[in-house]
Design an enzyme around this catalytic site. Structure first.
Site, PDB file in Angstrom:
ATOM      1  N   ARG A 180      10.327   2.247  -7.268  1.00  0.00           N
ATOM      2  CA  ARG A 180       9.269   1.255  -7.214  1.00  0.00           C
ATOM      3  C   ARG A 180       8.926   0.847  -8.649  1.00  0.00           C
ATOM      4  O   ARG A 180       8.639   1.701  -9.494  1.00  0.00           O
ATOM      5  CB  ARG A 180       8.030   1.842  -6.559  1.00  0.00           C
ATOM      6  CG  ARG A 180       6.896   0.868  -6.588  1.00  0.00           C
ATOM      7  CD  ARG A 180       5.610   1.516  -6.197  1.00  0.00           C
ATOM      8  NE  ARG A 180       4.561   0.522  -6.152  1.00  0.00           N
ATOM      9  CZ  ARG A 180       3.288   0.816  -6.293  1.00  0.00           C
ATOM     10  NH1 ARG A 180       2.913   2.047  -6.487  1.00  0.00           N
ATOM     11  NH2 ARG A 180       2.388  -0.147  -6.246  1.00  0.00           N
TER      12      ARG A 180
ATOM     13  N   ASN B 284       8.740   6.907  -6.509  1.00  0.00           N
ATOM     14  CA  ASN B 284       7.609   6.040  -6.823  1.00  0.00           C
ATOM     15  C   ASN B 284       6.803   6.766  -7.894  1.00  0.00           C
ATOM     16  O   ASN B 284       5.974   7.626  -7.604  1.00  0.00           O
ATOM     17  CB  ASN B 284       6.793   5.841  -5.533  1.00  0.00           C
ATOM     18  CG  ASN B 284       5.619   4.917  -5.734  1.00  0.00           C
ATOM     19  OD1 ASN B 284       5.183   4.658  -6.856  1.00  0.00           O
ATOM     20  ND2 ASN B 284       5.082   4.440  -4.632  1.00  0.00           N
TER      21      ASN B 284
ATOM     22  N   HIS C 250       1.314  -5.115  -4.916  1.00  0.00           N
ATOM     23  CA  HIS C 250       1.349  -4.575  -3.540  1.00  0.00           C
ATOM     24  C   HIS C 250       2.241  -5.416  -2.642  1.00  0.00           C
ATOM     25  O   HIS C 250       2.075  -5.427  -1.416  1.00  0.00           O
ATOM     26  CB  HIS C 250      -0.067  -4.542  -2.908  1.00  0.00           C
ATOM     27  CG  HIS C 250      -1.018  -3.580  -3.555  1.00  0.00           C
ATOM     28  ND1 HIS C 250      -2.346  -3.860  -3.751  1.00  0.00           N
ATOM     29  CD2 HIS C 250      -0.817  -2.336  -4.035  1.00  0.00           C
ATOM     30  CE1 HIS C 250      -2.929  -2.834  -4.329  1.00  0.00           C
ATOM     31  NE2 HIS C 250      -2.016  -1.902  -4.520  1.00  0.00           N
TER      32      HIS C 250
ATOM     33  N   GLU D  92       5.456   1.884   2.184  1.00  0.00           N
ATOM     34  CA  GLU D  92       6.104   1.353   0.982  1.00  0.00           C
ATOM     35  C   GLU D  92       7.408   2.088   0.663  1.00  0.00           C
ATOM     36  O   GLU D  92       8.394   1.466   0.282  1.00  0.00           O
ATOM     37  CB  GLU D  92       5.136   1.439  -0.209  1.00  0.00           C
ATOM     38  CG  GLU D  92       4.044   0.382  -0.133  1.00  0.00           C
ATOM     39  CD  GLU D  92       2.889   0.645  -1.076  1.00  0.00           C
ATOM     40  OE1 GLU D  92       2.254   1.713  -0.952  1.00  0.00           O
ATOM     41  OE2 GLU D  92       2.617  -0.205  -1.921  1.00  0.00           O
TER      42      GLU D  92
ATOM     43  N   ARG E 120     -11.420   0.503 -10.605  1.00  0.00           N
ATOM     44  CA  ARG E 120     -11.246  -0.806 -11.265  1.00  0.00           C
ATOM     45  C   ARG E 120     -12.296  -1.801 -10.773  1.00  0.00           C
ATOM     46  O   ARG E 120     -12.651  -1.791  -9.599  1.00  0.00           O
ATOM     47  CB  ARG E 120      -9.850  -1.367 -10.966  1.00  0.00           C
ATOM     48  CG  ARG E 120      -8.743  -0.665 -11.718  1.00  0.00           C
ATOM     49  CD  ARG E 120      -7.374  -1.148 -11.294  1.00  0.00           C
ATOM     50  NE  ARG E 120      -6.633  -0.084 -10.645  1.00  0.00           N
ATOM     51  CZ  ARG E 120      -5.490  -0.246  -9.981  1.00  0.00           C
ATOM     52  NH1 ARG E 120      -4.943  -1.447  -9.900  1.00  0.00           N
ATOM     53  NH2 ARG E 120      -4.883   0.772  -9.424  1.00  0.00           N
TER      54      ARG E 120
END
Ligand code: AMP
Length: 372
Positions: free
Chosen positions: A62, A7, A150, A358, A211
Site C-alpha cells: 500500500r 501495509n 482512502h 483494503e 487531525r
C-alpha cells in the site's frame, strides 16, 4: 498465486497473505506501536515461516500518495521508486514507511514481483473543478492540487454496495464514508470518484482522531504572528494534537468519548457534535455535487462500530431522502463482510454498513496486474 500484502504505516505494519484468485486469506498479522518500519518488515519472513506461509509469489504494497503519476497499480522498479520518493513532500508521514517496506521486501524476496497500490489512484478521475485549489498558477504547477486518499477503501465500498443492491455501480450515486482514525467522504457518481474530502494531503476534510480536517488556512499566519509558531509546528499540531483528541481532551478513541458524553461531559459532547456536523455537511455537499444520491455507506472503525455516530451524522438528512431506521442502526454487529441496510422502508436512499477490505483489494489489484 500466493500474495503477501504489506501495509506499512508510521506506527504499525499490517500483513496479510492471500491465495488469489480465490481470495482465501492464509494469514493476517498487525504489528502495532513499532519502533521502526525497517525492523518490523525485517521480522516478516520469520513470522511467515512460523505459519508455513513463507513461500510467496508476489508482494503488494500500500502506498499512500502517488501524486499525479499513478492512475493504477504498478509493478515496482527503480523508475517507479524514484517517482514514489518524489511524492514524499506531499505525504511526509505516509510514503516513507511504504518506501522502507518496499526496499526490505525487495531484499528479502529477490526476483518476486513487487506491486504498488496507491491510495490516490481511484480519485485520479476527479474533474478539474474538484481537484483545483484557487491559488496562484505557479503553486498549481508545483503540484498544489487535491488528490484524495482512502481510494482503495472507497472503491471497495462502491463494489460492495453494488453487490448488495444487485445493481452495477454505473447505475447509482454513492456517498462513501470511511470513518477510522483517518477519515474521508467520497462522492462516487455512477462508478467514478468525482470528489473526496481529503485534498493535497491527508489533513483536509473531516474531523479525525488527531487531525483537524478543514481549518481556515489563515490559522498558519495568525499563530505565527501571535504565538510565534512556525508553519511546521502548526502542521504538526494539526496532524497529531487536534481532531477528536483535542476537542474531547481524553484521546482519539471514540469509545471513550461516547462513554464520557453519556455522563454529560461537555467537551466529549462537543467533540461528537463537531465530528457529526462536519460529516453531515460533506454528505449534503456531495449530494448537491452529484445532483442526487441513491446510497450512503459507512465503514472503518467508527463507521462500522458507532451506531451513535451514524445516527448523529444522519440527523437532518431526511431532506435528502436519507431516513435511518434507528433500531436497525443500533442492531448492527458486523461479524464478516455482510453489508446490512439500516434505512427505513420509505427512505429513498439506501444506507449500508460494512467492513472495508483494503488488504484484500491490494491482493486483488496485485493479482490483476500480474495476470495481465
Ligand atoms: P480504524 O482507523 O479504522 O482502525 O478506526 C479506529 C477508531 O475507530 C478508534 O480510534 C475508535 O475511535 C473507533 N472505534 C472502534 N471501535 C469503536 C466502537 N465500538 N465504538 C466507537 N468507536 C469505535
Amino acid at each position: 498465486m500466493r500474495i503477501l500484502v504489506i501495509n506499512a504505516g508510521s506506527s504499525s505494519v499490517k500483513l496479510s497473505v492471500f491465495d488469489m484468485p480465490s481470495g482465501e486469506q492464509r494469514f493476517e498479522h498487525e504489528m502495532e506501536k513499532i519502533a521502526s518500519v525497517e525492523e518490523a518488515v525485517a521480522a516478516i519472513p520469520a513470522l511467515l515461516r512460523e505459519k508455513n506461509a513463507a513461500q510467496v509469489d508476489a508482494v503488494g504494497h500500500r502506498v499512500a500518495h502517488g501524486g499525479m503519476k499513478f492512475r493504477d497499480a504498478v509493478t515496482l522498479n527503480a523508475e517507479v521508486m524514484a517517482d514514489i520518493k518524489d511524492c514524499v513532500p506531499l505525504a511526509p508521514l505516509h510514503n516513507p514507511p511504504a518506501i522502507a517496506g518496499i526496499a526490505i521486501a525487495a531484499e528479502t524476496w529477490p526476483g518476486v514481483p513487487q506491486i504498488a497500490v496507491f491510495d490516490t489512484a481511484f480519485h485520479q478521475a476527479m474533474p478539474a473543478r474538484a481537484t483545483t485549489y484557487a491559488v496562484p498558477e505557479r503553486w498549481r504547477d508545483a503540484g498544489v492540487r487535491r488528490y484524495g486518499f482512502h481510494g482503495t477503501s472507497h472503491q471497495y465500498m462502491m463494489e460492495r454496495v453494488a453487490a448488495e443492491l444487485a445493481m452495477p455501480a454505473s447505475q447509482f450515486r454513492l456517498i462513501s464514508c470511511h470513518l477510522g482514525n483517518g477519515a474521508s467522504v467520497c462522492a462516487i457518481n455512477r462508478g467514478v470518484s468525482v470528489d473526496t474530502s481529503m485534498g493535497m494531503t491527508a489533513l483536509e476534510g473531516l474531523v479525525m482522531g488527531t487531525r483537524s480536517g478543514d481549518v481556515d488556512p489563515g490559522v498558519f499566519a495568525y499563530l505565527n504572528r501571535t504565538q510565534a509558531l512556525s508553519p511546521a509546528e502548526v502542521e504538526d499540531a494539526l496532524y497529531h494534537r487536534s481532531g477528536l483528541a483535542a476537542l474531547s481532551g481524553i484521546g482519539n478513541d471514540l469509545r471513550d468519548i461516547e462513554r464520557r458524553a453519556a455522563q454529560k461531559d461537555a467537551r466529549a459532547e462537543l467533540a461528537i457534535d463537531v465530528y457529526a456536523y462536519r460529516a453531515r455537511k460533506y454528505i449534503g455537499a456531495y449530494a448537491a455535487a452529484m445532483g442526487g444520491v441513491e446510497a450512503l455507506s459507512f465503514t472503518a472503525g467508527i463507521g462500522e462500530n458507532s451506531a451513535l455516530m451514524r445516527r448523529r451524522i444522519c440527523e437532518g438528512l431526511e431532506c435528502l431522502g436519507i431516513v435511518l431506521d434507528h433500531d436497525a442502526n443500533a442492531a448492527v454487529k458486523l461479524e464478516g463482510f455482510e453489508a446490512p441496510q439500516i434505512q427505513t422502508a420509505d427512505s429513498r436512499v439506501k444506507v449500508l454498513v460494512t467492513r472495508t477490505r483494503e488488504q484484500w483489494m491490494i491482493a486483488r489489484e496485485t493479482h490483476r496486474l500480474l495476470s495481465g
